[in-house]
Design a protein around this motif. Structure first.
Motif, PDB file in Angstrom:
ATOM      1  N   THR A 126      35.877  76.144  85.061  1.00 56.79           N
ATOM      2  CA  THR A 126      35.843  77.601  85.064  1.00 56.79           C
ATOM      3  C   THR A 126      36.711  78.081  83.900  1.00 56.79           C
ATOM      4  OG1 THR A 126      37.604  77.573  86.738  1.00 56.79           O
ATOM      5  CG2 THR A 126      35.362  77.947  87.501  1.00 56.79           C
ATOM      6  N   ILE A 127      36.239  79.113  83.205  1.00 52.17           N
ATOM      7  CA  ILE A 127      36.902  79.585  81.999  1.00 52.17           C
ATOM      8  C   ILE A 127      37.309  81.038  82.181  1.00 52.17           C
ATOM      9  CG2 ILE A 127      36.704  79.917  79.513  1.00 52.17           C
ATOM     10  CD1 ILE A 127      34.560  77.733  79.521  1.00 52.17           C
ATOM     11  N   MET A 185      38.753  86.321  89.571  1.00 50.63           N
ATOM     12  CA  MET A 185      39.836  85.365  89.827  1.00 50.63           C
ATOM     13  C   MET A 185      39.539  84.506  91.056  1.00 50.63           C
ATOM     14  SD  MET A 185      42.127  85.853  87.469  1.00 50.63           S
ATOM     15  CE  MET A 185      42.657  87.105  86.304  1.00 50.63           C
ATOM     16  N   GLU A 186      38.944  85.146  92.084  1.00 52.13           N
ATOM     17  CA  GLU A 186      38.650  84.419  93.328  1.00 52.13           C
ATOM     18  C   GLU A 186      37.667  83.283  93.062  1.00 52.13           C
ATOM     19  OE1 GLU A 186      38.447  87.650  92.904  1.00 52.13           O
ATOM     20  OE2 GLU A 186      39.987  88.527  94.194  1.00 52.13           O
ATOM     21  N   ASP A 187      36.664  83.530  92.207  1.00 47.90           N
ATOM     22  CA  ASP A 187      35.688  82.479  91.888  1.00 47.90           C
ATOM     23  C   ASP A 187      36.340  81.360  91.089  1.00 47.90           C
ATOM     24  OD1 ASP A 187      33.728  83.854  93.211  1.00 47.90           O
ATOM     25  OD2 ASP A 187      32.735  84.633  91.414  1.00 47.90           O
ATOM     26  N   ALA A 188      37.219  81.733  90.164  1.00 44.53           N
ATOM     27  CA  ALA A 188      37.929  80.720  89.370  1.00 44.53           C
ATOM     28  C   ALA A 188      38.809  79.850  90.255  1.00 44.53           C
ATOM     29  CB  ALA A 188      38.765  81.396  88.289  1.00 44.53           C
ATOM     30  N   LEU A 189      39.380  80.462  91.311  1.00 47.08           N
ATOM     31  CA  LEU A 189      40.234  79.727  92.245  1.00 47.08           C
ATOM     32  C   LEU A 189      39.402  78.815  93.156  1.00 47.08           C
ATOM     33  CD1 LEU A 189      43.157  79.444  93.448  1.00 47.08           C
ATOM     34  CD2 LEU A 189      42.522  81.243  95.055  1.00 47.08           C
ATOM     35  N   THR A 190      38.252  79.338  93.606  1.00 44.22           N
ATOM     36  CA  THR A 190      37.449  78.646  94.613  1.00 44.22           C
ATOM     37  C   THR A 190      36.615  77.514  94.033  1.00 44.22           C
ATOM     38  OG1 THR A 190      37.298  80.704  95.865  1.00 44.22           O
ATOM     39  CG2 THR A 190      35.734  78.970  96.443  1.00 44.22           C
ATOM     40  N   TYR A 222      46.782  85.432  88.107  1.00 48.52           N
ATOM     41  CA  TYR A 222      47.090  86.693  87.461  1.00 48.52           C
ATOM     42  C   TYR A 222      48.252  86.576  86.474  1.00 48.52           C
ATOM     43  CZ  TYR A 222      43.825  89.298  90.387  1.00 48.52           C
ATOM     44  OH  TYR A 222      42.667  89.778  90.982  1.00 48.52           O
ATOM     45  N   GLN A 223      49.117  85.615  86.713  1.00 49.53           N
ATOM     46  CA  GLN A 223      50.256  85.408  85.799  1.00 49.53           C
ATOM     47  C   GLN A 223      49.803  84.966  84.420  1.00 49.53           C
ATOM     48  OE1 GLN A 223      53.083  82.759  87.582  1.00 49.53           O
ATOM     49  NE2 GLN A 223      53.883  84.291  88.995  1.00 49.53           N
TER      50      GLN A 223
END
Length: 252
Positions: free
Chosen positions: A39-40, A212-217, A248-249
C-alpha cells in the motif's frame, strides 16, 4: 524470493514551462517481491502516480533503470509491458469500454497482452465461466452479462475493471486509488473483493490509497512517499504493530 520489479535510482524530471526543471521522482530504488501487496501513502504531489506510470511505461525515466522479472524494460513502451501487468484506475470509466457489453469487455481482458486476430466473437462459449466470475462481486453484475458497460453504476464498473485486470493473472496488479471515486459503502465492498482476489490469486499488487484505514488493514508492506522520494518502507512485522495514529504521524 522471486523479484517481480526492481527500480534502481529511478528519476523523472520534467520542464514546468518556465525553463525550470522539476524532479517528480527522485532517485527511487525499490524491490517488489512475489506475493507482495504494497500500500502506498503520500500527499498530493508525493510521486505516487509517477511511480505507477514509470512501472507501467506510460512515463519514461530521465535516469535510472527498471526491471520486471529480470528483464530491463527501461526503454520498453507501455503496450509491450502489458504482458506483465494490469491496472485499475481511479475513474471507473477508464477500465472498461462503455458501448461494449460486460461479456465483451471480459472477452477482451481474457486475451490481454496477446495478439488478437480478427475473428467472430465467441462469448457464448464463455457465458457460464463469465457468469460464475461475475457472481463473486456480489453486486448483481452476473445479471448484466449482455448489458452495455456504460449503463452500469460506478461501483459495478469498477468491480468489472478489477475482474478484467485479474482474469488473466498479471505478474503485477496496479491499483491506482481504485476506490476513491466510490461512496463509502461501495468502497468497502470493493476493497474486500480486491483483497480476496489478491489473496486467492496469490497476486503481487501495489495500491495507492488516501484511506488510512485501508492502508492499515490491507497489504503486507507500506510505502510512504514525499517529494518524489520513498521516505518509509514498512515491513510486515512493523506494520502489524502499527495503529491508525501512527499512520497520521507520517504526514505531520
Amino acid at each position: 524470493m522471486k523479484k517481480i520489479v526492481e527500480l534502481k535510482n529511478a528519476t523523472v524530471q520534467v520542464n514546468n514551462g518556465f525553463d525550470e526543471v522539476k524532479t517528480i521522482l527522485d532517485n527511487v530504488s525499490l524491490d517488489i517481491y512475489e506475493h507482495d501487496f504494497l500500500t502506498i501513502l503520500g500527499g498530493n504531489g508525493a510521486g505516487k502516480s509517477t511511480l505507477f506510470n514509470v512501472i507501467a511505461g506510460t512515463l519514461m525515466l530521465t535516469s535510472g533503470s527498471i526491471s520486471i522479472l529480470g528483464e530491463d524494460v527501461t526503454q520498453i513502451p507501455a503496450e509491450k509491458r502489458a504482458k506483465y501487468l494490469a491496472r485499475v484506475f481511479q475513474d471507473p470509466k477508464m477500465g472498461t469500454a462503455p458501448r461494449m457489453t460486460v461479456g465483451e469487455n471480459l472477452l477482451i481482458a481474457k486475451d490481454r497482452g496477446e495478439q488478437r486476430p480478427f475473428s467472430p466473437r465467441k462469448i457464448h462459449a464463455y457465458k457460464e465461466e463469465f457468469s460464475q466470475l461475475l457472481t463473486r462481486t456480489g453486486n448483481g453484475l452476473d445479471k448484466h452479462l449482455e448489458t452495455p458497460t456504460g449503463l452500469l453504476s460506478g461501483g459495478q464498473r469498477q468491480a468489472l475493471s478489477l475482474l478484467m485486470a485479474t482474469l488473466k493473472r498479471p505478474e503485477l496488479l496496479l491499483l491506482d486509488e481504485h476506490t476513491a471515486a466510490l461512496d463509502p459503502k461501495t468502497s468497502v465492498s470493493l476493497m474486500q473483493l480486491t483483497d480476496e482476489f489478491v489473496r486467492d490469486g496469490r497476486l503481487t499488487a501495489l495500491m495507492i490509497t488516501h484511506h488510512m484505514e485501508d492502508a492499515l488493514t490491507y497489504g503486507n508492506r507500506l510505502i510512504v512517499m514525499k517529494d518524489g522520494k520513498i521516505v518509509k518502507d514498512v515491513s510486515r512485522d512493523e506494520k502489524v504493530q502499527m495503529q491508525i495514529a501512527d499512520y497520521y504521524q507520517f504526514f505531520e
